[in-house]
Design an enzyme around this catalytic site. Structure first.
Site, PDB file in Angstrom:
ATOM      1  CG  ASP A  12      20.867  -6.372 -42.978  1.00 30.65           C
ATOM      2  OD1 ASP A  12      20.119  -7.164 -43.554  1.00 30.65           O
ATOM      3  OD2 ASP A  12      20.467  -5.423 -42.264  1.00 30.65           O
ATOM      4  CG  ASP A  14      15.541  -4.293 -45.293  1.00 26.68           C
ATOM      5  OD1 ASP A  14      15.459  -3.450 -46.188  1.00 26.68           O
ATOM      6  OD2 ASP A  14      15.180  -5.472 -45.426  1.00 26.68           O
ATOM      7  CG  ASP A 164      19.835  -3.540 -38.886  1.00 26.70           C
ATOM      8  OD1 ASP A 164      18.790  -2.915 -38.631  1.00 26.70           O
ATOM      9  OD2 ASP A 164      19.869  -4.543 -39.625  1.00 26.70           O
TER      10      ASP A 164
END
Length: 468
Positions: A12, A14, A164
C-alpha cells in the site's frame, strides 16, 4: 518445514510507504471545514477520493464531483511539499530489490497522486503499480491486489501485502494474500494470516517469508502389486518421490511392505494398514486413524503435523470388480464401492482440514455427467472437493486420466484416482507419469513402475498471526 516461496511483496502507499495518511486527513479536514474525529475514520482512512467525497456530499450538500476535485487538489498539494517515507520503508524496498523479489504499489489513491509519490520514491523500485483508476472497484474490494498479482504473474497465496488500514487489509485478505499490517492512525488486530507490527524498521525479507502459508503437496499412487511388475521397482519409486518433491504419499497396493520400506529409505514417517494401504510423510505423523484390521479394500488415515496445524490424510482403495464402464449396467456394482466410501467418510472426523486420496475404481460425475457416478457424489455430499477438477475445471481439455498409462485401447481411459479435500486451498493439481511407459505386457523395463498415473495436488495452509 516447507513454506510457499515468496514471489512478490505488494505495498500500500498512503500511510504504509509514505506518511500521507496524515496529509490526507488534513486535506479532508480542510475540505470539510472542521476537525475530524474518531467516528470519521471509517469514512476517510484507506478510502478512495470518490468515496470520501460522496460521504462529505451527503453531509454538506455540495456536489460530490466538486468535492472530489477539491480533495484531489488539496491532497496533491500536500504530497508535493510534505511527502516523508515511513521508517524502514526504503530499507525494505532496497532489500527486496537485492534479493530479486518483485514489488508492486497497490493504492486507493488516483493515478495522479500515485505518480507523484512514485517520482519521490523512485518509480523503478516497483515492477507494477495499481491505482484507484485502474480497476472497476478499489479497496476494500480485492480487485487492486488481484490486478497486481495478474500483472506480476504470481498467485496471491505466495505474496505478502503490506498495509496500514483495516480497509486495505480487507482488500489484501480478500485477494488471498498474507498480510503484514503496520497501522498508521488506527489500530488493527492480529488474525490468522495477518501479522501486526508497529513499524517496518527491522523487517527483513527472510522474516516476510515466514508470513507465508505452509505448503502441503499430496500424491496418491497405486503401486500396482507393490511395483513388482517392473524391474528395480523400489529404486524407481524412490526416484519418482524425490523428483516430484511431495510431502505426503497416499499409497494403495503396498503389498504390506512398500510403505515401510519407502519411508525407511527416505528417512520419512509412515503408517501401514492391512495388506494394501499405507501413508508415507516427510512431516511428522501424530496419530493413526481408521480400522486397524482393514482388509485389502478400505481406507486408512494419519494425522500429520504441518507447522502449527494438523491435517488428516486418508488413503482409500475401493473394490476393483465390475468396473462401471465395462458393464452393460454401469451402476450395478457401484453400490459396493459406495458403501466402502461411506464407511470411510463415517470414520473421518468432522474437523477440517482433511485430504481423502486414493484409487476409487470409479469414474467421476464431474467428468461423465451423463451418469451420476455415486462414489464421487457421496464424497461431494460429505463436503469434499475434487482438487484436480478445481485446478482443471474443463474435463474435455484436461481429462486427467489415471487409468491407464500401460493398458491402452480397448481399456477405457478414465480418471479413477483422486485427491479430494475439505477445508484447504488448492494451488495446483496434475497427473504424473515419468518417462514413456511401454504397454502391457512389455512393462518390466518401464521407468514408471505402475499401471496408474499418480495425482499430485499442492495445497496451502494459512499460518496464524506471527511476529516479524
Amino acid at each position: 518445514m516447507n513454506r510457499l516461496p515468496l514471489q512478490a511483496v505488494l505495498f500500500d502507499m498512503d500511510g504504509t510507504l509514505v506518511d500521507t495518511e496524515r496529509l490526507w486527513w488534513e486535506a479532508v479536514e480542510q475540505v470539510a471545514g472542521r476537525a475530524l474525529t474518531e467516528a470519521d475514520r471509517p469514512e476517510v482512512l484507506g478510502r478512495p477520493v470518490e468515496y470520501t467525497a460522496a460521504w462529505l456530499a451527503a453531509i454538506t450538500g455540495t456536489p460530490a464531483a466538486d468535492l472530489a476535485e477539491t480533495l484531489h487538489r488539496e491532497f496533491a498539494d500536500r504530497v508535493r511539499t510534505g511527502i516523508v517515507p515511513r521508517p524502514g520503508a526504503l530499507a525494505l524496498l532496497d532489500a527486496l530489490a537485492r534479493e530479486g523479489v518483485p514489488t508492486a504499489l497497490v493504492t486507493a489513491s488516483p493515478r495522479a497522486v500515485a505518480d507523484t509519490v512514485l517520482d519521490a520514491l523512485g518509480a523503478d523500485r516497483f515492477a507494477v503499480s495499481v491505482t484507484a483508476d485502474d480497476t472497476p472497484h478499489t479497496k476494500p474490494a480485492p480487485d487492486p491486489y488481484l490486478a497486481a498479482c495478474r500483472a506480476l504473474g504470481v498467485d496471491p497465496a505466495v505474496c505478502v501485502a503490506v498495509e496500514d488500514t483495516e480497509t486495505g487489509v480487507a482488500s489484501a485478505e480478500a485477494a488471498g494474500c498474507a498480510v503484514l499490517a503496520v497501522p498508521s492512525l488506527a489500530p488493527i488486530e492480529a488474525a490468522p494470516g495477518r501479522t501486526v507490527r508497529d513499524s517496518l524498521e527491522g523487517v527483513t525479507v527472510d522474516r516476510l517469508r515466514t508470513l507465508l502459508p505452509y505448503r502441503l503437496r499430496v500424491m496418491t499412487w497405486n503401486l500396482w502389486y507393490g511395483g513388482t511388475k517392473v524391474r528395480d521397482h523400489r529404486a524407481k519409486q524412490l526416484k519418482v518421490i524425490a523428483e516430484t518433491d511431495v510431502d505426503v504419499v497416499a499409497l494403495q497396493e503396498t503389498y504390506g511392505t512398500a510403505a515401510g520400506e519407502l519411508a525407511e529409505a527416505l528417512g520419512w514417517h509412515h503408517h501401514s494398514a492391512g495388506p494394501n494401504l499405507g501413508i508415507i510423510s516427510r512431516l511428522p505423523i501424530t496419530a493413526v486413524l481408521g480400522d486397524p484390521d482393514v482388509g485389502f479394500y478400505g481406507a486408512a488415515g494419519a494425522r500429520i503435523a504441518v507447522g502449527d496445524q494438523e491435517v488428516e490424510v486418508w488413503t482409500a482403495h475401493l473394490d476393483a470388480e465390475h468396473y462401471g464402464p465395462y458393464e452393460s449396467e454401469p451402476l450395478a456394482h457401484e453400490e459396493v464401492r459406495t458403501v466402502q466410501l461411506r464407511d470411510t467418510l463415517r470414520r473421518i472426523s468432522g474437523a477440517a482440514p482433511v485430504v481423502l486420496a486414493g484409487d476409487f475404481n470409479s469414474p467421476s460425475h464431474l467428468d461423465r455427467p451423463d451418469v451420476q457416478w455415486p462414489v464421487t457424489k457421496a464424497a461431494e455430499e460429505a463436503g469434499f472437493e475434487d482438487s484436480y477438477r478445481q485446478a482443471n475445471p474443463d474435463a474435455v481439455r484436461d481429462p486427467g486420466h489415471t487409468w491407464s498409462p500401460v493398458h491402452a485401447h480397448p481399456e477405457p481411459q478414465d480418471r479413477i484416482d483422486f485427491v479430494l479435500h475439505r477445508g484447504l486451498r488448492v494451488l495446483d493439481s496434475r497427473t504424473y507419469v515419468s518417462g514413456a511407459p511401454r504397454a502391457w505386457p512389455d512393462v518390466e523395463d518401464n521407468d514408471w513402475p505402475s499401471d496408474h498415473a499418480a495425482v499430485i495436488t499442492t495445497f496451502s495452509l494459512g499460518s496464524g498471526p506471527g511476529t516479524v
